[in-house]
Design a protein around this motif. Structure first.
Motif, PDB file in Angstrom:
ATOM      1  N   GLU A  53     -74.032 -12.457-119.688  1.00 22.51           N
ATOM      2  CA  GLU A  53     -75.381 -11.955-119.430  1.00 22.51           C
ATOM      3  C   GLU A  53     -76.389 -12.299-120.527  1.00 22.51           C
ATOM      4  O   GLU A  53     -77.401 -12.945-120.259  1.00 22.51           O
ATOM      5  CB  GLU A  53     -75.353 -10.434-119.240  1.00 22.51           C
ATOM      6  N   HIS A  54     -76.118 -11.849-121.743  1.00 23.35           N
ATOM      7  CA  HIS A  54     -77.147 -11.936-122.780  1.00 23.35           C
ATOM      8  C   HIS A  54     -77.495 -13.373-123.169  1.00 23.35           C
ATOM      9  O   HIS A  54     -78.675 -13.736-123.192  1.00 23.35           O
ATOM     10  CB  HIS A  54     -76.758 -11.128-124.015  1.00 23.35           C
ATOM     11  N   ILE A  55     -76.503 -14.185-123.477  1.00 23.02           N
ATOM     12  CA  ILE A  55     -76.798 -15.570-123.869  1.00 23.02           C
ATOM     13  C   ILE A  55     -77.472 -16.320-122.716  1.00 23.02           C
ATOM     14  O   ILE A  55     -78.499 -16.978-122.941  1.00 23.02           O
ATOM     15  CB  ILE A  55     -75.542 -16.275-124.406  1.00 23.02           C
ATOM     16  N   PRO A  56     -76.984 -16.206-121.467  1.00 22.03           N
ATOM     17  CA  PRO A  56     -77.727 -16.846-120.371  1.00 22.03           C
ATOM     18  C   PRO A  56     -79.165 -16.329-120.241  1.00 22.03           C
ATOM     19  O   PRO A  56     -80.078 -17.108-119.952  1.00 22.03           O
ATOM     20  CB  PRO A  56     -76.895 -16.509-119.131  1.00 22.03           C
ATOM     21  N   ASP A  57     -79.380 -15.024-120.463  1.00 17.92           N
ATOM     22  CA  ASP A  57     -80.742 -14.474-120.424  1.00 17.92           C
ATOM     23  C   ASP A  57     -81.612 -15.087-121.517  1.00 17.92           C
ATOM     24  O   ASP A  57     -82.790 -15.398-121.283  1.00 17.92           O
ATOM     25  CB  ASP A  57     -80.729 -12.953-120.591  1.00 17.92           C
ATOM     26  N   MET A  58     -81.043 -15.257-122.702  1.00 11.82           N
ATOM     27  CA  MET A  58     -81.798 -15.875-123.803  1.00 11.82           C
ATOM     28  C   MET A  58     -82.192 -17.305-123.436  1.00 11.82           C
ATOM     29  O   MET A  58     -83.334 -17.715-123.623  1.00 11.82           O
ATOM     30  CB  MET A  58     -80.961 -15.878-125.085  1.00 11.82           C
ATOM     31  N   LEU A  59     -81.250 -18.065-122.904  1.00 10.34           N
ATOM     32  CA  LEU A  59     -81.525 -19.451-122.540  1.00 10.34           C
ATOM     33  C   LEU A  59     -82.514 -19.542-121.380  1.00 10.34           C
ATOM     34  O   LEU A  59     -83.315 -20.471-121.313  1.00 10.34           O
ATOM     35  CB  LEU A  59     -80.227 -20.185-122.214  1.00 10.34           C
ATOM     36  N   SER A  60     -82.477 -18.556-120.485  1.00 11.19           N
ATOM     37  CA  SER A  60     -83.368 -18.602-119.324  1.00 11.19           C
ATOM     38  C   SER A  60     -84.829 -18.334-119.689  1.00 11.19           C
ATOM     39  O   SER A  60     -85.717 -18.567-118.864  1.00 11.19           O
ATOM     40  CB  SER A  60     -82.898 -17.622-118.241  1.00 11.19           C
ATOM     41  N   THR A  61     -85.092 -17.908-120.918  1.00 12.03           N
ATOM     42  CA  THR A  61     -86.492 -17.750-121.343  1.00 12.03           C
ATOM     43  C   THR A  61     -87.173 -19.116-121.448  1.00 12.03           C
ATOM     44  O   THR A  61     -88.399 -19.197-121.476  1.00 12.03           O
ATOM     45  CB  THR A  61     -86.607 -17.059-122.718  1.00 12.03           C
ATOM     46  N   GLY A  62     -86.374 -20.182-121.554  1.00 10.20           N
ATOM     47  CA  GLY A  62     -86.918 -21.522-121.706  1.00 10.20           C
ATOM     48  C   GLY A  62     -87.341 -21.845-123.127  1.00 10.20           C
ATOM     49  O   GLY A  62     -87.878 -22.916-123.392  1.00 10.20           O
ATOM     50  N   LYS A  63     -87.058 -20.933-124.047  1.00  4.75           N
ATOM     51  CA  LYS A  63     -87.496 -21.122-125.436  1.00  4.75           C
ATOM     52  C   LYS A  63     -86.389 -21.677-126.338  1.00  4.75           C
ATOM     53  O   LYS A  63     -86.653 -22.049-127.475  1.00  4.75           O
ATOM     54  CB  LYS A  63     -88.045 -19.820-125.976  1.00  4.75           C
ATOM     55  N   PHE A  64     -85.170 -21.733-125.820  1.00  3.06           N
ATOM     56  CA  PHE A  64     -84.046 -22.232-126.603  1.00  3.06           C
ATOM     57  C   PHE A  64     -83.333 -23.321-125.808  1.00  3.06           C
ATOM     58  O   PHE A  64     -83.129 -23.183-124.604  1.00  3.06           O
ATOM     59  CB  PHE A  64     -83.070 -21.095-126.922  1.00  3.06           C
TER      60      PHE A  64
END
Length: 104
Positions: free
Chosen positions: A25-36
């Motif tokens: 959940e968390h790492i995919p959510d971070m990547l889905s921001t498009g900022k990383f």
């Protein structure tokens, strides 16, 4: 390039639940921001005096401005999702600038 590094010490009693949440959940959510552009999760191979298990997650981003946008637009929301583990972890965040990269 910059790395947003989050080092987390998590209590052993909820370690596996937290680890699955991070990976699913968390790492995919971070990547889905498009900022990383990528994330690297590592286990720190040191026995902590305070106990628990320590991990480092490194999120790669293109600029300080993009990282600032993450802080302004996404950080509070994504950090709030970790409240289910409140009191069971300690997080330490650092910003790193990539000076050079070598492949062998």
């Amino acid at each position: 390039m910059y790395i947003y590094n989050v080092t987390i010490n998590i209590e052993e009693t909820i370690h596996y639940e937290w680890l699955n949440w991070m990976k699913d959940e968390h790492i995919p959510d971070m990547l889905s921001t498009g900022k990383f552009s990528k994330a690297l999760m590592t286990k720190v191979l040191v026995e902590e005096e305070m106990g628990g298990i320590t991990y480092s997650v490194q999120y790669t981003t293109t600029s300080k401005e993009t990282l600032q946008k993450y802080y302004d637009e996404d950080a509070d929301i994504l950090r709030a999702k970790s409240n289910r583990f409140a009191g069971k972890f300690v997080a330490f965040r650092t910003e790193l600038e990539i000076v050079s990269e070598h492949n062998g």
